[in-house]
Design a protein around this motif. Structure first.
Motif, PDB file in Angstrom:
ATOM      1  N   ALA A  11       0.831  -1.206   0.000  1.00 15.87           N
ATOM      2  CA  ALA A  11       0.000   0.000   0.000  1.00 15.87           C
ATOM      3  C   ALA A  11       0.863   1.252   0.000  1.00 15.87           C
ATOM      4  O   ALA A  11       1.930   1.286   0.629  1.00 15.87           O
ATOM      5  N   ALA A  12       0.406   2.280  -0.702  1.00 20.20           N
ATOM      6  CA  ALA A  12       1.053   3.590  -0.622  1.00 20.20           C
ATOM      7  C   ALA A  12       0.799   4.184   0.767  1.00 20.20           C
ATOM      8  O   ALA A  12      -0.253   3.937   1.376  1.00 20.20           O
ATOM      9  N   ASP A  13       1.762   4.952   1.240  1.00 20.23           N
ATOM     10  CA  ASP A  13       1.696   5.487   2.610  1.00 20.23           C
ATOM     11  C   ASP A  13       0.376   6.195   2.921  1.00 20.23           C
ATOM     12  O   ASP A  13      -0.125   6.144   4.045  1.00 20.23           O
ATOM     13  N   ILE A  31       4.288  -1.099   3.261  1.00 19.27           N
ATOM     14  CA  ILE A  31       3.866   0.220   2.809  1.00 19.27           C
ATOM     15  C   ILE A  31       5.079   1.066   2.426  1.00 19.27           C
ATOM     16  O   ILE A  31       6.184   0.872   2.935  1.00 19.27           O
ATOM     17  N   GLY A  32       4.848   2.021   1.527  1.00 22.86           N
ATOM     18  CA  GLY A  32       5.913   2.925   1.126  1.00 22.86           C
ATOM     19  C   GLY A  32       5.344   4.017   0.238  1.00 22.86           C
ATOM     20  O   GLY A  32       4.202   3.933  -0.201  1.00 22.86           O
ATOM     21  N   CYS A  33       6.150   5.034   0.007  1.00 26.70           N
ATOM     22  CA  CYS A  33       5.713   6.151  -0.833  1.00 26.70           C
ATOM     23  C   CYS A  33       6.562   6.212  -2.104  1.00 26.70           C
ATOM     24  O   CYS A  33       7.767   6.426  -2.024  1.00 26.70           O
ATOM     25  N   PRO A  34       5.934   6.016  -3.267  1.00 25.67           N
ATOM     26  CA  PRO A  34       6.710   6.036  -4.511  1.00 25.67           C
ATOM     27  C   PRO A  34       7.203   7.420  -4.881  1.00 25.67           C
ATOM     28  O   PRO A  34       8.066   7.568  -5.734  1.00 25.67           O
ATOM     29  N   LYS A  35       6.657   8.445  -4.234  1.00 24.29           N
ATOM     30  CA  LYS A  35       7.085   9.810  -4.572  1.00 24.29           C
ATOM     31  C   LYS A  35       8.350  10.208  -3.809  1.00 24.29           C
ATOM     32  O   LYS A  35       9.262  10.786  -4.370  1.00 24.29           O
ATOM     33  N   PHE A  36       8.370   9.894  -2.521  1.00 25.18           N
ATOM     34  CA  PHE A  36       9.460  10.409  -1.688  1.00 25.18           C
ATOM     35  C   PHE A  36      10.556   9.392  -1.390  1.00 25.18           C
ATOM     36  O   PHE A  36      11.623   9.755  -0.919  1.00 25.18           O
ATOM     37  N   ALA A  66      -1.728  -4.209  -4.979  1.00 30.87           N
ATOM     38  CA  ALA A  66      -1.227  -2.852  -4.764  1.00 30.87           C
ATOM     39  C   ALA A  66      -2.420  -1.958  -4.461  1.00 30.87           C
ATOM     40  O   ALA A  66      -3.429  -2.010  -5.171  1.00 30.87           O
ATOM     41  N   VAL A  67      -2.320  -1.175  -3.388  1.00 36.94           N
ATOM     42  CA  VAL A  67      -3.390  -0.221  -3.074  1.00 36.94           C
ATOM     43  C   VAL A  67      -2.768   1.174  -3.085  1.00 36.94           C
ATOM     44  O   VAL A  67      -1.886   1.473  -2.271  1.00 36.94           O
ATOM     45  N   ILE A  68      -3.226   1.983  -4.034  1.00 39.10           N
ATOM     46  CA  ILE A  68      -2.583   3.290  -4.223  1.00 39.10           C
ATOM     47  C   ILE A  68      -3.626   4.408  -4.206  1.00 39.10           C
ATOM     48  O   ILE A  68      -4.829   4.145  -4.284  1.00 39.10           O
ATOM     49  N   MET A  69      -3.143   5.634  -4.143  1.00 38.34           N
ATOM     50  CA  MET A  69      -4.018   6.798  -4.208  1.00 38.34           C
ATOM     51  C   MET A  69      -4.244   7.186  -5.672  1.00 38.34           C
ATOM     52  O   MET A  69      -3.471   6.826  -6.556  1.00 38.34           O
ATOM     53  N   GLU A  70      -5.278   7.979  -5.886  1.00 32.58           N
ATOM     54  CA  GLU A  70      -5.631   8.351  -7.256  1.00 32.58           C
ATOM     55  C   GLU A  70      -4.642   9.337  -7.900  1.00 32.58           C
ATOM     56  O   GLU A  70      -4.628   9.497  -9.104  1.00 32.58           O
ATOM     57  N   VAL A  71      -3.818  10.000  -7.074  1.00 35.65           N
ATOM     58  CA  VAL A  71      -2.939  11.044  -7.620  1.00 35.65           C
ATOM     59  C   VAL A  71      -1.851  10.430  -8.512  1.00 35.65           C
ATOM     60  O   VAL A  71      -1.389   9.320  -8.262  1.00 35.65           O
ATOM     61  N   PRO A  72      -1.429  11.160  -9.577  1.00 36.23           N
ATOM     62  CA  PRO A  72      -0.494  10.577 -10.536  1.00 36.23           C
ATOM     63  C   PRO A  72       0.808  10.069  -9.912  1.00 36.23           C
ATOM     64  O   PRO A  72       1.326   9.031 -10.303  1.00 36.23           O
TER      65      PRO A  72
END
Ligand code: SF4
Ligand code: SF4
Length: 248
Positions: A155-157, A178-183, A207-213
């Motif tokens: 999952a994204a953070d 969990i982790g953040c693909p952006k940071f 994978a569970v992610i947020m809608e943001v690009p």
């Protein structure tokens, strides 16, 4: 003795000396010196990267280089000195001692009678479905017992914050990372997940992610790790809106 190992690197250009990273280092390895964060000695940095997510300026990265070996005894001594200095000056120092608590693997089980007769920790949202610790991608060892033959949720953070029933709908009976693909360190995640997929007999990946690009980087990381591992593991994706709804 110097060895080739992972260790934190601080980008002087980016660091503004805010100090956010200092308490996040359970080893006390980072201090602010002349307005910049510094690793006071290589031997204090365990290279696990607990500080990485704390920097608002992306100044912290893990690199692999020749460095003095991590010295746990020296860390204990340093933390003792820092605690004494805190007492005498009244200034805040890192409160954790004895190494990063997240490095200790924990598996939570409901199977024993003792456990079954204990009240579960509950909030108004219901019982916790988390079955293990740690959960951060960079802190979970590829050979962790709770990953063996597991259905794995990655999952994204931001997801557990945005989606109110995350435990009930996604965690029960599954392993989670969990982790953040952006940071976070994208290549580090690809390498870690490649290792996990090779070693652990993972049965499925969600994978569970947020809608943001920016969050779409997470499925790409997983796909890359699947390719690298050569494993054929069923992979699905769920996207959550910022208002906490399942979009797809
Ligand atoms: S959190 Fe980042 S910007 Fe702030 S002191 Fe640490 S390295 Fe520098
Ligand atoms: S990429 Fe963006 S939305 Fe996804 S976890 Fe990181 S900050 Fe949150």
């Amino acid at each position: 003795m110097k060895v080739l190992r992972k260790i934190i690197e601080i980008d002087d250009e980016k660091c503004d000396g805010c100090g956010n990273c200092v308490p996040s280092c359970a080893e006390g390895a980072i201090q602010i010196v002349n307005g910049k964060a510094r690793v006071i000695s290589d031997k204090y940095c365990d290279g696990l990267g607990a500080c990485l997510g704390e920097c608002p300026r992306d100044a912290l990265h893990i690199v692999e280089r020749e460095a003095e070996e991590f010295d746990e005894a020296a860390v204990h001594e340093l933390l003792k000195q820092q605690a004494q200095a805190e007492k005498s000056t009244g200034q805040r120092k890192p409160a954790m001692t004895g190494g990063c608590p997240s490095a200790a693997l924990k598996t939570f089980s409901d199977t024993s009678c003792d456990c079954a007769n204990q009240p579960r920790v509950t909030g108004s949202g219901g019982p916790s479905a988390l079955g293990h610790w740690p959960v951060q991608i960079r802190l979970v060892p590829a050979g962790a017992p709770f990953l063996k033959d597991a259905d794995l949720v990655i999952a994204a953070d931001c997801v557990p914050v945005a989606y109110p029933s995350f435990h009930r709908d996604f965690l029960a009976g599954k392993a989670v990372m969990i982790g953040c693909p952006k940071f976070d360190d994208t290549q580090g995640y690809v390498d870690k997940l490649t290792d996990v997929f090779k070693k652990s007999g993972i049965k499925s990946i969600t994978a569970v992610i947020m809608e943001v690009p920016c969050c779409s980087g997470l499925p790409h990381i997983i796909q890359k790790a699947l390719e690298n591992s050569g494993m054929d593991i069923p992979f699905s994706q769920v996207t959550i809106s910022a208002r906490g709804e399942i979009l797809s």
